[in-house]
Design an enzyme around this catalytic site. Structure first.
Site, PDB file in Angstrom:
ATOM      1  N   ASP A 235       0.822  -1.207   0.000  1.00  0.00           N
ATOM      2  CA  ASP A 235       0.000   0.000   0.000  1.00  0.00           C
ATOM      3  C   ASP A 235       0.862   1.266   0.000  1.00  0.00           C
ATOM      4  O   ASP A 235       1.915   1.308   0.655  1.00  0.00           O
ATOM      5  CB  ASP A 235      -0.867  -0.022   1.276  1.00  0.00           C
ATOM      6  CG  ASP A 235      -1.821   1.149   1.379  1.00  0.00           C
ATOM      7  OD1 ASP A 235      -2.737   1.231   0.545  1.00  0.00           O
ATOM      8  OD2 ASP A 235      -1.648   1.983   2.303  1.00  0.00           O
TER       9      ASP A 235
ATOM     10  N   GLU B 268       1.508  -0.341  -4.897  1.00  0.00           N
ATOM     11  CA  GLU B 268       0.523   0.664  -5.250  1.00  0.00           C
ATOM     12  C   GLU B 268       1.208   2.009  -5.409  1.00  0.00           C
ATOM     13  O   GLU B 268       1.652   2.622  -4.435  1.00  0.00           O
ATOM     14  CB  GLU B 268      -0.569   0.779  -4.176  1.00  0.00           C
ATOM     15  CG  GLU B 268      -1.709   1.659  -4.660  1.00  0.00           C
ATOM     16  CD  GLU B 268      -2.200   2.678  -3.663  1.00  0.00           C
ATOM     17  OE1 GLU B 268      -3.225   3.303  -3.919  1.00  0.00           O
ATOM     18  OE2 GLU B 268      -1.542   2.874  -2.616  1.00  0.00           O
TER      19      GLU B 268
HETATM   20  C1  QV4 Z   1      -9.057  13.481   7.294  1.00  0.00           C
HETATM   21  C2  QV4 Z   1      -8.624  14.643   6.392  1.00  0.00           C
HETATM   22  C3  QV4 Z   1      -7.204  15.048   6.706  1.00  0.00           C
HETATM   23  C4  QV4 Z   1      -7.142  15.406   8.170  1.00  0.00           C
HETATM   24  C5  QV4 Z   1      -7.600  14.207   9.012  1.00  0.00           C
HETATM   25  C6  QV4 Z   1      -7.529  14.524  10.480  1.00  0.00           C
HETATM   26  O1  QV4 Z   1      -8.700  14.245   5.023  1.00  0.00           O
HETATM   27  O2  QV4 Z   1      -6.808  16.137   5.897  1.00  0.00           O
HETATM   28  O3  QV4 Z   1      -5.824  15.729   8.489  1.00  0.00           O
HETATM   29  O4  QV4 Z   1      -8.919  13.804   8.636  1.00  0.00           O
HETATM   30  O5  QV4 Z   1      -8.708  14.395  11.135  1.00  0.00           O
HETATM   31  C7  QV4 Z   1      -9.395   8.371   6.104  1.00  0.00           C
HETATM   32  C8  QV4 Z   1     -10.410   9.462   5.790  1.00  0.00           C
HETATM   33  C9  QV4 Z   1      -9.722  10.813   5.720  1.00  0.00           C
HETATM   34  C10 QV4 Z   1      -9.033  11.087   7.057  1.00  0.00           C
HETATM   35  C11 QV4 Z   1      -8.037   9.955   7.300  1.00  0.00           C
HETATM   36  C12 QV4 Z   1      -7.336  10.096   8.631  1.00  0.00           C
HETATM   37  O6  QV4 Z   1     -11.042   9.178   4.552  1.00  0.00           O
HETATM   38  O7  QV4 Z   1     -10.683  11.821   5.463  1.00  0.00           O
HETATM   39  O8  QV4 Z   1      -8.314  12.309   6.953  1.00  0.00           O
HETATM   40  O9  QV4 Z   1      -8.726   8.677   7.287  1.00  0.00           O
HETATM   41  O10 QV4 Z   1      -8.231   9.997   9.680  1.00  0.00           O
HETATM   42  C13 QV4 Z   1      -7.866   4.832   2.529  1.00  0.00           C
HETATM   43  C14 QV4 Z   1      -8.917   5.869   2.142  1.00  0.00           C
HETATM   44  C15 QV4 Z   1      -8.685   7.173   2.850  1.00  0.00           C
HETATM   45  C16 QV4 Z   1      -8.589   6.942   4.352  1.00  0.00           C
HETATM   46  C17 QV4 Z   1      -7.395   6.031   4.566  1.00  0.00           C
HETATM   47  C18 QV4 Z   1      -7.107   5.748   6.030  1.00  0.00           C
HETATM   48  O11 QV4 Z   1      -8.874   6.058   0.748  1.00  0.00           O
HETATM   49  O12 QV4 Z   1      -9.784   8.035   2.585  1.00  0.00           O
HETATM   50  O13 QV4 Z   1      -8.450   8.173   5.049  1.00  0.00           O
HETATM   51  O14 QV4 Z   1      -7.669   4.772   3.930  1.00  0.00           O
HETATM   52  O15 QV4 Z   1      -8.204   5.225   6.649  1.00  0.00           O
HETATM   53  C19 QV4 Z   1      -3.199   8.570  -2.851  1.00  0.00           C
HETATM   54  C20 QV4 Z   1      -2.092   7.698  -2.323  1.00  0.00           C
HETATM   55  C21 QV4 Z   1      -2.486   6.228  -2.373  1.00  0.00           C
HETATM   56  C22 QV4 Z   1      -3.818   5.989  -1.677  1.00  0.00           C
HETATM   57  C23 QV4 Z   1      -4.860   6.915  -2.277  1.00  0.00           C
HETATM   58  C24 QV4 Z   1      -6.182   6.816  -1.562  1.00  0.00           C
HETATM   59  O16 QV4 Z   1      -0.909   7.904  -3.046  1.00  0.00           O
HETATM   60  O17 QV4 Z   1      -1.467   5.480  -1.756  1.00  0.00           O
HETATM   61  O18 QV4 Z   1      -4.429   8.254  -2.223  1.00  0.00           O
HETATM   62  N1  QV4 Z   1      -4.234   4.607  -1.753  1.00  0.00           N
HETATM   63  C25 QV4 Z   1      -3.948   3.657  -0.659  1.00  0.00           C
HETATM   64  C26 QV4 Z   1      -5.121   2.723  -0.419  1.00  0.00           C
HETATM   65  C27 QV4 Z   1      -6.255   3.505   0.187  1.00  0.00           C
HETATM   66  C28 QV4 Z   1      -5.839   4.014   1.551  1.00  0.00           C
HETATM   67  C29 QV4 Z   1      -4.426   4.415   1.639  1.00  0.00           C
HETATM   68  C30 QV4 Z   1      -3.556   4.285   0.598  1.00  0.00           C
HETATM   69  C31 QV4 Z   1      -3.924   4.795   2.952  1.00  0.00           C
HETATM   70  O19 QV4 Z   1      -5.476   2.066  -1.589  1.00  0.00           O
HETATM   71  O20 QV4 Z   1      -7.426   2.735   0.275  1.00  0.00           O
HETATM   72  O21 QV4 Z   1      -6.651   5.149   1.916  1.00  0.00           O
HETATM   73  O22 QV4 Z   1      -3.505   3.572   3.565  1.00  0.00           O
HETATM   74  O23 QV4 Z   1      -3.332   8.448  -4.245  1.00  0.00           O
END
Ligand code: QV4
Ligand code: CA
Length: 537
Positions: free
Chosen positions: A212, A248
């Site tokens: 990831d 990824e």
């Molecule tokens: C929010 C705000 C932040 C704030 C924070 C503090 O956005 O700005 O600072 O609150 O309160 C979740 C929430 C998100 C929240 C975060 C932290 O959606 O709103 O931040 O948690 O509490 C998945 C989801 C994310 C999720 C994350 C962790 O998609 O929404 O965040 O899991 O739970 C880029 C990257 C790529 C990534 C992609 C989504 O380069 O690597 O974005 N893809 C992978 C996974 C994906 C996962 C992650 C990475 C993180 O495939 O599913 O994100 O592990 O392109």
């Protein structure tokens, strides 16, 4: 000379680019959010008999448990420790699944979240999937253990520790992705802990990892971690086999509320530079040496072609693959959609096809599985209640079908072999399942006999083993084409199945000269036909 060739061959066999699938199986299915107990059953009753090579499972590591919103799917991307209890089940159930899937020749690939722990505002306490204590504010994760020494805070130079600009590679790798506490993977201790976690899974019998958020980790740090990995468990794999690694590296991140994003984009023009796919300074090619890489452009472009957006046409697929500026085929992991871009998270955009557009989705899956480019991954989803406000789905967080206490529901199987209770099971759709089999049958055969009408009718063969014809135009198609297949009557595996010596769908007769006539109406339920060596009657 002979020695050199041998060394090169051994090198190839050991490479982390090889999925290590068995029995000439070629595709992987992502059973997103499935319970381990259901995956074990699915390997035995469906995946092995239908030629699936492996399963990508949701992260098995202990994660935070979020109650607002209610148990979102994304809580599993916020690790609390490397203990193996998760929403999908216990460590015992995980072990049982890995063993049973391996015993029927279906590999397990683990989604490994190693860039970060939970979000900075994850709080403290025991709202974690194994009940371990943690304190996000103090960066204290005693059941690894990690403490504030093990995070990148000092290395990150932005005021609030967040990644602000994807134009700055130091921020992207050393700062926090949406506030997720960023691990200091340059530290020997952290590398050791991560490798210990992955090695434990290797010992249990997994075949590899979907790593990831690789864009957010330095290739040098990953080289070190991967270098510590054991070879695969010899109960199921030949000695010296390296784990399959697919990383990824998605294109730009745009996971913010639209207004927030717009505000940022307007006030800080750098944001614009990173919105388009491939426009960022971090390149997928930095990771090629280390393993395969997810090719997100494939997903976006395939959606555009099949939807006929931006004047794209099926006939342009003649040069599909590297000819479209994609990464080399032997480095690519490809998919029509993934768990992020099917719900508007991360890169991809509106063109991405999903089960919501099932007719077009099947065409896209058919193209992907028939075409030789890349290692293919089939998505298997659950239904959620989409609710769009100004183009943004308010329910993109919704987790899998679950009970009142948040535990994930089992996957019931209906008498007609579809799945119940909001599990979509695209991998069980006849058209997709049969194209997975098609890909196995034609494996290693070159793409040949390309034909198109200059518009949205195309056909091609894979050597003399398989042939596919697609009509995505708004009018009927009636053509006679060279298939290169041996003379005989074939069962079209899209409209039906071969059963014994009969066929439940359309039949195609190939003449002695290899030619056959295909009639596909634009109003057919599925406007494509596929035949292959094993569908001969
Ligand atoms: C929010 C705000 C932040 C704030 C924070 C503090 O956005 O700005 O600072 O609150 O309160 C979740 C929430 C998100 C929240 C975060 C932290 O959606 O709103 O931040 O948690 O509490 C998945 C989801 C994310 C999720 C994350 C962790 O998609 O929404 O965040 O899991 O739970 C880029 C990257 C790529 C990534 C992609 C989504 O380069 O690597 O974005 N893809 C992978 C996974 C994906 C996962 C992650 C990475 C993180 O495939 O599913 O994100 O592990 O392109
Ligand atoms: Ca990082």
């Amino acid at each position: 000379m002979k020695l050199l060739i041998l060394a090169a061959l051994v090198g190839l066999c050991l490479a982390q680019h090889n999925p290590n699938t068995k029995h000439n199986r070629t595709s992987i299915v992502h059973l997103f959010e499935w319970r381990w107990a259901d995956i074990a059953e699915e390997c035995e009753r469906y995946l092995a008999p239908n030629g699936y090579g492996g399963v990508q499972i949701s992260p098995p590591s202990e994660s935070i448990v979020v109650s607002n919103p209610w148990h979102p799917w994304w809580q599993r991307y916020q690790p609390i420790s490397y203990n193996l209890c998760s929403r999908s089940g216990t460590e015992e159930e995980l072990k049982d699944m890995i063993t049973r899937c391996n015993n029927v020749g279906v590999n397990i690939y683990v989604d490994a979240v190693i860039n970060h722990m939970c979000g900075a505002s994850g709080g403290e306490g025991t709202h974690s999937s194994c009940g371990s204590y943690f304190n996000a504010k103090n960066e204290d994760f005693p059941s690894v253990p990690y403490s504030s020494w093990d995070f990148n805070d000092d290395k990150c130079k932005t005021p609030n520790e967040e990644i602000e600009s994807y134009g700055d590679i130091f921020q992207v790798r050393d700062c926090r992705l949406v506030s997720l506490l960023d691990l200091a993977l340059e530290k020997d201790y952290v590398r050791g802990k991560v490798a210990e976690y992955l090695n434990k899974l290797i010992d249990l019998g997994v075949a590899g990892f979907r790593v990831d958020a690789c864009k957010h980790m330095w290739p040098g740090d990953l080289t070190n971690v991967y270098g510590r990995l054991k070879t695969l468990n010899t109960t199921w794999f030949s000695p010296g086999t390296k784990p399959f690694i697919y990383q990824e590296v998605s294109a730009s991140h745009q996971n913010q509320s639209y207004l927030k994003w717009l505000f940022k984009a307007l006030t800080q023009m750098t944001v614009f530079q990173v919105i388009d796919l491939g426009g960022e300074p971090i390149k997928a090619s930095e990771y090629f040496e280390l393993g395969r890489v997810t090719e997100f452009k494939y997903s976006t472009k395939l959606g555009k072609v099949v939807r006929k957006w931006d004047k794209e046409k099926l006939s342009y697929l003649k040069s599909w693959g590297e000819g479209w500026g994609f990464m080399p085929s032997d480095k690519a992991m490809v998919f029509v959609d993934n768990h992020d871009n099917q719900r508007g998270h991360a890169a991809g955009g509106a063109s991405v096809l999903t089960f919501w557009d099932s007719r077009l989705y099947k065409i896209a899956a058919g193209i992907m599985l028939a075409h030789p480019y890349g290692v293919t991954r089939v998505m298997s989803s659950y239904h959620w209640d989409r609710h769009f406000v100004n183009g943004k789905d308010q329910n993109d967080w919704m987790g899998p079908p679950s009970n009142a206490n948040g535990s994930t529901k089992p996957v019931p199987i209906n008498p007609d072999s579809t799945c119940g209770d909001k599990w979509i099971c695209e991998h069980r759709w006849r058209q997709i399942r049969n194209m997975v089999i098609f890909r196995n049958v034609v494996d290693g055969q070159p793409l040949s006999n390309w034909w198109d009408n200059g518009n949205n009718q195309i056909a091609f063969s894979r050597g003399s083993k398989g042939f596919i014809v697609i009509n995505n135009d708004d009018w009927a198609m009636d053509v006679t084409l060279n298939t290169s297949l041996p003379m005989g009557t074939y069962c079209d595996v899209i409209s039906g199945d071969k059963s014994g010596s009969s066929c439940t769908g359309k039949q195609v007769s190939v003449a002695a000269d290899g030619r056959a006539t295909f009639s596909i109406s634009n109003t057919d339920k599925d406007p494509f036909i596929a035949i292959h060596a094993d569908s001969k009657l």
